[in-house]
Design a protein around this motif. Sequence first.
Motif, PDB file in Angstrom:
ATOM      1  N   THR A 260     -28.476 -25.736 -45.783  1.00 41.06           N
ATOM      2  CA  THR A 260     -29.447 -25.234 -44.819  1.00 41.06           C
ATOM      3  C   THR A 260     -29.063 -24.102 -43.881  1.00 41.06           C
ATOM      4  O   THR A 260     -29.862 -23.175 -43.714  1.00 41.06           O
ATOM      5  N   LEU A 261     -27.997 -24.620 -43.201  1.00 41.61           N
ATOM      6  CA  LEU A 261     -27.553 -23.506 -41.915  1.00 41.61           C
ATOM      7  C   LEU A 261     -27.155 -22.251 -42.587  1.00 41.61           C
ATOM      8  O   LEU A 261     -27.627 -21.211 -41.979  1.00 41.61           O
ATOM      9  N   THR A 262     -26.668 -22.327 -43.764  1.00 39.47           N
ATOM     10  CA  THR A 262     -26.314 -21.080 -44.385  1.00 39.47           C
ATOM     11  C   THR A 262     -27.556 -20.146 -44.642  1.00 39.47           C
ATOM     12  O   THR A 262     -27.727 -19.033 -44.418  1.00 39.47           O
ATOM     13  N   ARG A 263     -28.501 -20.833 -45.306  1.00 38.60           N
ATOM     14  CA  ARG A 263     -29.784 -19.959 -45.615  1.00 38.60           C
ATOM     15  C   ARG A 263     -30.405 -19.693 -44.284  1.00 38.60           C
ATOM     16  O   ARG A 263     -30.868 -18.462 -44.306  1.00 38.60           O
ATOM     17  N   LEU A 264     -30.426 -20.301 -43.196  1.00 35.10           N
ATOM     18  CA  LEU A 264     -31.220 -19.838 -42.267  1.00 35.10           C
ATOM     19  C   LEU A 264     -30.643 -18.553 -41.578  1.00 35.10           C
ATOM     20  O   LEU A 264     -31.238 -17.701 -41.118  1.00 35.10           O
ATOM     21  N   ILE A 265     -29.278 -18.670 -41.726  1.00 39.07           N
ATOM     22  CA  ILE A 265     -28.423 -17.470 -41.006  1.00 39.07           C
ATOM     23  C   ILE A 265     -28.799 -16.385 -41.802  1.00 39.07           C
ATOM     24  O   ILE A 265     -29.129 -15.094 -41.141  1.00 39.07           O
ATOM     25  N   ASN A 266     -28.820 -16.473 -43.103  1.00 39.14           N
ATOM     26  CA  ASN A 266     -28.776 -15.274 -43.873  1.00 39.14           C
ATOM     27  C   ASN A 266     -30.513 -14.724 -43.765  1.00 39.14           C
ATOM     28  O   ASN A 266     -30.546 -13.526 -43.874  1.00 39.14           O
ATOM     29  N   SER A 267     -31.268 -15.678 -43.646  1.00 37.75           N
ATOM     30  CA  SER A 267     -32.726 -15.203 -43.545  1.00 37.75           C
ATOM     31  C   SER A 267     -32.914 -14.479 -42.295  1.00 37.75           C
ATOM     32  O   SER A 267     -33.701 -13.612 -42.122  1.00 37.75           O
ATOM     33  N   ALA A 268     -32.312 -15.116 -40.987  1.00 40.49           N
ATOM     34  CA  ALA A 268     -32.314 -14.416 -39.670  1.00 40.49           C
ATOM     35  C   ALA A 268     -31.701 -13.121 -39.823  1.00 40.49           C
ATOM     36  O   ALA A 268     -32.156 -12.004 -39.087  1.00 40.49           O
ATOM     37  N   VAL A 269     -30.613 -12.922 -40.604  1.00 44.51           N
ATOM     38  CA  VAL A 269     -29.921 -11.775 -40.372  1.00 44.51           C
ATOM     39  C   VAL A 269     -30.841 -10.705 -41.298  1.00 44.51           C
ATOM     40  O   VAL A 269     -31.039  -9.430 -40.714  1.00 44.51           O
ATOM     41  N   GLN A 270     -31.464 -11.015 -42.199  1.00 44.44           N
ATOM     42  CA  GLN A 270     -32.432 -10.145 -43.093  1.00 44.44           C
ATOM     43  C   GLN A 270     -33.532  -9.681 -42.255  1.00 44.44           C
ATOM     44  O   GLN A 270     -34.026  -8.575 -42.343  1.00 44.44           O
ATOM     45  N   LYS A 271     -34.106 -10.443 -41.448  1.00 44.54           N
ATOM     46  CA  LYS A 271     -35.135 -10.307 -40.458  1.00 44.54           C
ATOM     47  C   LYS A 271     -34.543  -9.453 -39.147  1.00 44.54           C
ATOM     48  O   LYS A 271     -35.517  -8.948 -38.507  1.00 44.54           O
ATOM     49  N   LYS A 272     -33.238  -9.300 -38.884  1.00 38.00           N
ATOM     50  CA  LYS A 272     -32.814  -8.887 -37.722  1.00 38.00           C
ATOM     51  C   LYS A 272     -33.281  -9.378 -36.357  1.00 38.00           C
ATOM     52  O   LYS A 272     -33.406  -8.625 -35.248  1.00 38.00           O
ATOM     53  N   ASP A 273     -33.273 -10.779 -36.590  1.00 37.09           N
ATOM     54  CA  ASP A 273     -33.842 -11.446 -35.304  1.00 37.09           C
ATOM     55  C   ASP A 273     -32.575 -11.807 -34.428  1.00 37.09           C
ATOM     56  O   ASP A 273     -31.664 -12.885 -34.730  1.00 37.09           O
ATOM     57  N   THR A 274     -32.067 -10.816 -33.915  1.00 36.83           N
ATOM     58  CA  THR A 274     -30.871 -11.074 -33.064  1.00 36.83           C
ATOM     59  C   THR A 274     -30.492 -12.399 -32.347  1.00 36.83           C
ATOM     60  O   THR A 274     -29.498 -13.007 -32.304  1.00 36.83           O
ATOM     61  N   THR A 275     -31.490 -12.506 -31.577  1.00 37.56           N
ATOM     62  CA  THR A 275     -31.461 -14.183 -30.797  1.00 37.56           C
ATOM     63  C   THR A 275     -31.205 -15.119 -31.518  1.00 37.56           C
ATOM     64  O   THR A 275     -30.156 -16.142 -31.304  1.00 37.56           O
ATOM     65  N   THR A 276     -31.962 -15.303 -32.632  1.00 35.78           N
ATOM     66  CA  THR A 276     -31.673 -16.374 -33.676  1.00 35.78           C
ATOM     67  C   THR A 276     -30.737 -16.280 -34.397  1.00 35.78           C
ATOM     68  O   THR A 276     -29.839 -17.552 -34.477  1.00 35.78           O
ATOM     69  N   VAL A 277     -29.922 -15.107 -34.896  1.00 35.48           N
ATOM     70  CA  VAL A 277     -28.792 -15.020 -35.590  1.00 35.48           C
ATOM     71  C   VAL A 277     -27.633 -15.482 -34.647  1.00 35.48           C
ATOM     72  O   VAL A 277     -26.610 -16.208 -35.036  1.00 35.48           O
ATOM     73  N   ARG A 278     -27.603 -15.104 -33.391  1.00 30.28           N
ATOM     74  CA  ARG A 278     -26.573 -15.512 -32.364  1.00 30.28           C
ATOM     75  C   ARG A 278     -26.547 -17.065 -32.322  1.00 30.28           C
ATOM     76  O   ARG A 278     -25.383 -17.620 -32.470  1.00 30.28           O
ATOM     77  N   GLU A 279     -27.655 -17.654 -32.073  1.00 31.29           N
ATOM     78  CA  GLU A 279     -27.551 -19.203 -31.696  1.00 31.29           C
ATOM     79  C   GLU A 279     -27.176 -19.786 -33.193  1.00 31.29           C
ATOM     80  O   GLU A 279     -26.255 -20.552 -33.071  1.00 31.29           O
TER      81      GLU A 279
END
Length: 632
Positions: A260-279
Motif C-alpha cells: 500500500t505504501l509503495t502504491r501511495l508513493i507512486n501515485s503521489a509522484v505521478q500527481k507531483k504532490d511534493t508535500t505528500t511525496v516527501r512525507e
Amino acid sequence: MLAKGLAMGVDNRQIQTAVLAGPDSDDPVVCPTDADELDEFREEFAGTTFWCGILLGGCGGQLLTRRGNVRVSHFAHFPDPDGLLPECGRRSRGVASADHLYVRAATQTWLRRQGHTPRYRYIDRDDAPVGSLVEIELDGRKLLLHMDPATPPDWDAAQAGDIILGPGVQVDYRTLVRRGYVNRVKFVSEGNQRVMMLGTELPHVGTDWDFELADCTVDEHGRLITPVVTRMEAARAAAERAPVPRPRSEKPEAPVQIGTLTRLINSAVQKKDTTTVRELRDTAQLQVPRCEGQALDHLQRAIDHANGLLDEQDCVRRRLFAGLDEAVRHGHVYKVSTLTQQVRRFIQRDTVTTPQEEGILQAADTLLRHTRRREARNRQAAEERLTAVTREWEERRAAAVEEGERRRAAEAQEPQAQLVTQAQERKARNRARGRVQSLTGRLRREELSAQQQKHLVEELVLAAKEARDHLSEAEQRKVNEWAERIAAPTEEPGTAQKTSPAAQPHPDAITEPAKLPDRLVPTVAAVRGALKKAARERTTTSWNRLENQLGSALPSLTSNERVQVLVQVDRPTASDEPLLSSLLAAGDPHFAYQYYRHVLTALGLDAPDDDEDLRDVVEADVKQVFTDWRFR
C-alpha cells in the motif's frame, strides 16, 4: 378627421434592454440588433409592451422597437402627445445594464431544486444605485451579488453572507489570500436572453470559468460551492489525513503495509504532490530495515522514484528563489512581481520553506509594497495636478460661456420673443386650418338641416379667418362657396330639401372607382390587417413593404386596382377618424401624390391641390392614427 399636428420626436438614444409588461417589472428582455431578427422578435412578443424599467435606472416610460437601417435596431421612447421625448438618463445602455435582473430568472429554479426558498431584493441607496447589489435570502442565509465595479464590497460587514463578485469588481490581494478564494458571476448573450456563468478566483492563479450553473450548489451554510471550491476542500482534507513522518529512532506502533505504501508513493509522484511525496518517502525509509526480498526491492524503487521527483523539484525551487533573490537585490520590480507569483504557486505544492527562503519572500514583498506605495503617491500627485489644471480651465471656460450667454441673451431677447410669438401664431393657424378641413368634410358628407348647416358654416367662416394665409386657394374657394350658399335666399318651404350640398354634383368630384372584383376581396382584408398592425406598432409603411410582408395575399395590381383596394380598406373608417391609408402616404411620398388624392376623393374627403399642403395633412393624419390605434 384631418388635423395638422406637431412633428413627431425622434429618439436617438441607443437602448438595448427593457422590461416587459410594466415600468416596475423585473422581467428583462434584450432587443436584437439585426433587422431580420427584430422581425422575429416582434412576432414572438406580439401584444406585449416594453418599458424603460425603474429597476434598470430608467424613466418608467413605454418603449417601442425601432428597426435599424444604418444603425443597429434598438428600443426607443414613445413621444408624448406634443411630440416631445421624455427626459431619461438611459443613453447607449448595452445589454449588460440589465444583468442584475437576469439573476432571478437564472437562479430561482436552480435554488428551488436544491430545497431553498429564495427571495430577491435589488438594493437601491445613495452609495449603491439600483443594479449594483442583488441580495438573495435563503432561509436566514444570504448571497450578495456585487454587479457594479464602482460599488466595492464590504468584506467585514455583519451578516454579509457569502459575497459573489461580478467580473469587473476588484478584490485586494490580502483579502483573496485570507479567504482562500472568491466566487464570481458573469452573463453571456444567447439570442435575446442572458445566461449566467459562475467562476472561482484563486490567489496567483486567476478565475476559472470552465463550468455552468448546474455544476454548482449552495450548501446548508449559504455558501456557493463550485467545482473549484470542491477540489480545494478535498485537497485540504487529504492533506490533513496524510501520514506524519516519524523519527528514525521510533518504531511504528502498528505494522505498515509495504504494498500500500509503495502504491501511495507512486501515485503521489505521478500527481507531483511534493508535500505528500516527501512525507511518504520519509515513512518508507523507516520501513526499509524490516523489509527483505522482493518487498524491499519494490519499496526501494518507490523511494528512488520519490527522491528523483524531490531532487527535480528542489532544483526548480532553488532556481526560482535564486532568481527572485537576485531580482530583489537589483531592484527589478517587474521581475520580482513575476517571480513572486511563480514562487507562491510552486510552494503551494510543497509548503515546507527554509528560513532563507522566508527571508527572500519577505524582502520581495517589502520591495513590492514600497513600490506600490510610491506609485500610488505619484499617481495621486499627478491626479491632483490634473484636477487643479482642469478645474482652472473649467472655471475660465464657464466664465467665458456665462459672459457669452449673457451677451447673446441680451442681443436675442427681442428676436426670441418674436420667434415665440410667430411659432404660436403658426400653430394656431394650423389648428384653424384643420378645423376648416374637418368642417368642409362634414358639410359635404353629412345630411344636415338648414339650421345645422348654417351653424357649421358660421364656424367654418370663423376658422377660415383665423387660418388666414395658411389656407390654399382651393380651400378658401370652398369656404366662400359655403358662405354664399348660406347667405342666398331660403327656398319655399315646399321645395326645401334636407340633403347636404354634397349630394349635388361638384365640379371637382372624382367619381367612385368601379365595383371591386370578387378576387380582390381577400386582398382588402389582408391589406387592412397589415395597416392595423403598423398603426399599433406606430410605424409607417409602403406598398413594396406590404408586398414583402403579405406575399401571395397581395397580388400584383394595376394603379386603378390599388385605389379600389384602398377605398374598400378605409370605407369602414368612421367619419371623424383619419384613414389607415395615410400610413402608406407617409411612408412613400410618391404614393401620396399618385394615389392618395384619388382615395380621399373617392371617399368624399378633401384632397389639397398643393403637394406641401397634402404632406401636412398626411403627417397630421398619421399622428392621429397612432393615437387612435394605440390600445386597440
